[in-house]
Design an enzyme around this catalytic site. Sequence first.
Site, PDB file in Angstrom:
ATOM      1  N   HIS A 172       0.859  -1.181   0.000  1.00 52.40           N
ATOM      2  CA  HIS A 172       0.000   0.000   0.000  1.00 52.40           C
ATOM      3  C   HIS A 172       0.897   1.234   0.000  1.00 52.40           C
ATOM      4  O   HIS A 172       1.726   1.411   0.882  1.00 52.40           O
ATOM      5  CB  HIS A 172      -0.919   0.025   1.219  1.00 52.40           C
ATOM      6  CG  HIS A 172      -1.873   1.190   1.199  1.00 52.40           C
ATOM      7  ND1 HIS A 172      -3.126   1.106   0.643  1.00 52.40           N
ATOM      8  CD2 HIS A 172      -1.735   2.469   1.652  1.00 52.40           C
ATOM      9  CE1 HIS A 172      -3.730   2.283   0.748  1.00 52.40           C
ATOM     10  NE2 HIS A 172      -2.902   3.129   1.365  1.00 52.40           N
ATOM     11  N   CYS A 173       0.720   2.091  -0.986  1.00 50.87           N
ATOM     12  CA  CYS A 173       1.585   3.263  -1.146  1.00 50.87           C
ATOM     13  C   CYS A 173       0.854   4.521  -0.701  1.00 50.87           C
ATOM     14  O   CYS A 173      -0.142   4.916  -1.323  1.00 50.87           O
ATOM     15  CB  CYS A 173       2.016   3.395  -2.609  1.00 50.87           C
ATOM     16  SG  CYS A 173       3.088   4.818  -2.896  1.00 50.87           S
ATOM     17  N   PRO A 174       1.306   5.181   0.373  1.00 53.99           N
ATOM     18  CA  PRO A 174       0.638   6.416   0.803  1.00 53.99           C
ATOM     19  C   PRO A 174       0.797   7.549  -0.197  1.00 53.99           C
ATOM     20  O   PRO A 174      -0.046   8.452  -0.252  1.00 53.99           O
ATOM     21  CB  PRO A 174       1.344   6.740   2.131  1.00 53.99           C
ATOM     22  CG  PRO A 174       2.667   6.062   2.053  1.00 53.99           C
ATOM     23  CD  PRO A 174       2.448   4.834   1.241  1.00 53.99           C
ATOM     24  N   ASN A 177      -2.004   7.016  -2.315  1.00 58.12           N
ATOM     25  CA  ASN A 177      -3.270   6.821  -1.599  1.00 58.12           C
ATOM     26  C   ASN A 177      -4.017   5.643  -2.212  1.00 58.12           C
ATOM     27  O   ASN A 177      -5.240   5.666  -2.368  1.00 58.12           O
ATOM     28  CB  ASN A 177      -4.135   8.086  -1.664  1.00 58.12           C
ATOM     29  CG  ASN A 177      -5.256   8.056  -0.638  1.00 58.12           C
ATOM     30  OD1 ASN A 177      -5.141   7.420   0.408  1.00 58.12           O
ATOM     31  ND2 ASN A 177      -6.350   8.739  -0.940  1.00 58.12           N
ATOM     32  N   ASN A 178      -3.266   4.623  -2.546  1.00 57.66           N
ATOM     33  CA  ASN A 178      -3.821   3.483  -3.261  1.00 57.66           C
ATOM     34  C   ASN A 178      -2.897   2.286  -3.067  1.00 57.66           C
ATOM     35  O   ASN A 178      -1.712   2.448  -2.758  1.00 57.66           O
ATOM     36  CB  ASN A 178      -3.948   3.805  -4.752  1.00 57.66           C
ATOM     37  CG  ASN A 178      -4.827   2.827  -5.498  1.00 57.66           C
ATOM     38  OD1 ASN A 178      -5.459   1.958  -4.903  1.00 57.66           O
ATOM     39  ND2 ASN A 178      -4.875   2.968  -6.816  1.00 57.66           N
TER      40      ASN A 178
END
Length: 360
Positions: A172-174, A177-178
């Site tokens: 999960h990549c901040p 945001n996805n």
Amino acid sequence: MGKLKMRFISKLALFSNFVISRITRKQIWKKVRQKISNIPQLSVDWDSVTDRFIEPIIWVVDHFADSLGRIFVTLVWLLIQFVVGVAYWIGLSFYWNISAELTIALVIFGHWIFLNVVFHYYMALITPPGNPPNVDQIPHIKARCKKCQSAKPERTHHCSICRTCILRMDHHCPWLNNCVGHFNHRYFFLFMAYVVLGMIFLFIFGAPVILHELSISDSEPIGYPVFSNGSHVHPVQVEEVTPAPRPRSLRRAVAVTEAILCAGVLAALSALVGWHARLISRGETSIEDLTNKDDREAKRLEGNVFVNPHDYGTYENWRIFLGLSEGRTWWCVFFPSVHPPRGDGISWNFKNDLTHVSYK
């Protein structure tokens, strides 16, 4: 001479006392921990203490990850605009005064990088990573997720932030945001790769600009303003002197700020791109790298060699990852392309896939 020696000796003594005190404190703390752990009534589970310390951080991530993700995405767009804006403001005029032909070539090459950065970041943002279909649509998949109860095909993992299962989940990549999964992994990686290429481009052609900005002085002249009528020098009245604009300081500060930001981005993303390239070459995701590492160690202890079932060799792994099948060529990598990845994210047997033939 004797006073200098005494001052040097005293400073050396203070420094040695400081180092010894730091080492002693660490040793004392280590002994205290050991003594506390040896007391049955006061035995400390340091794993539990660590979990207690991390729990608030996890709580913040679980409850505010969505809001923080929007902030991070906004920061990315602002950073892109800042870097490009400074390049236009300072760099364009600098190179135009040197050579118009060179400037045009740099603008074309820079816009090619810029187009790929914006395109791949936008597509990584808006492209769903992929979720498993309903159980009725894939009855042959017997595995079920313990958290969301959905069907769990091979290479699928549950994201606690998105609260759903992701096909071939990487992480999960901040900054997006996805989640990074089967359908947007290519966009994510190419975005990072083109950002690294852009940072290298800026450093190579931005270094002369920075040196030029730092070498020009904008200090005020010393003395009083005067003018010459040919035979005599006369002072100028203060009210007649119009202060000249001083944009040089702002240009210098902005240029140095951009250089520092680009250096940090280049260092961070270069390491990340290299790590992901290594995983792609081995046919793994970030999660599989951790799980396969344990399997490799277990096989090694047994005297066997671990075989990754999703590893088709470096060249074919890259073609699968980049979606270079069904006649697609490497132009789909060098220019924006919305073609889907190879496969549906559920079945991963490409060995007998006749459409996945190398096109040379």
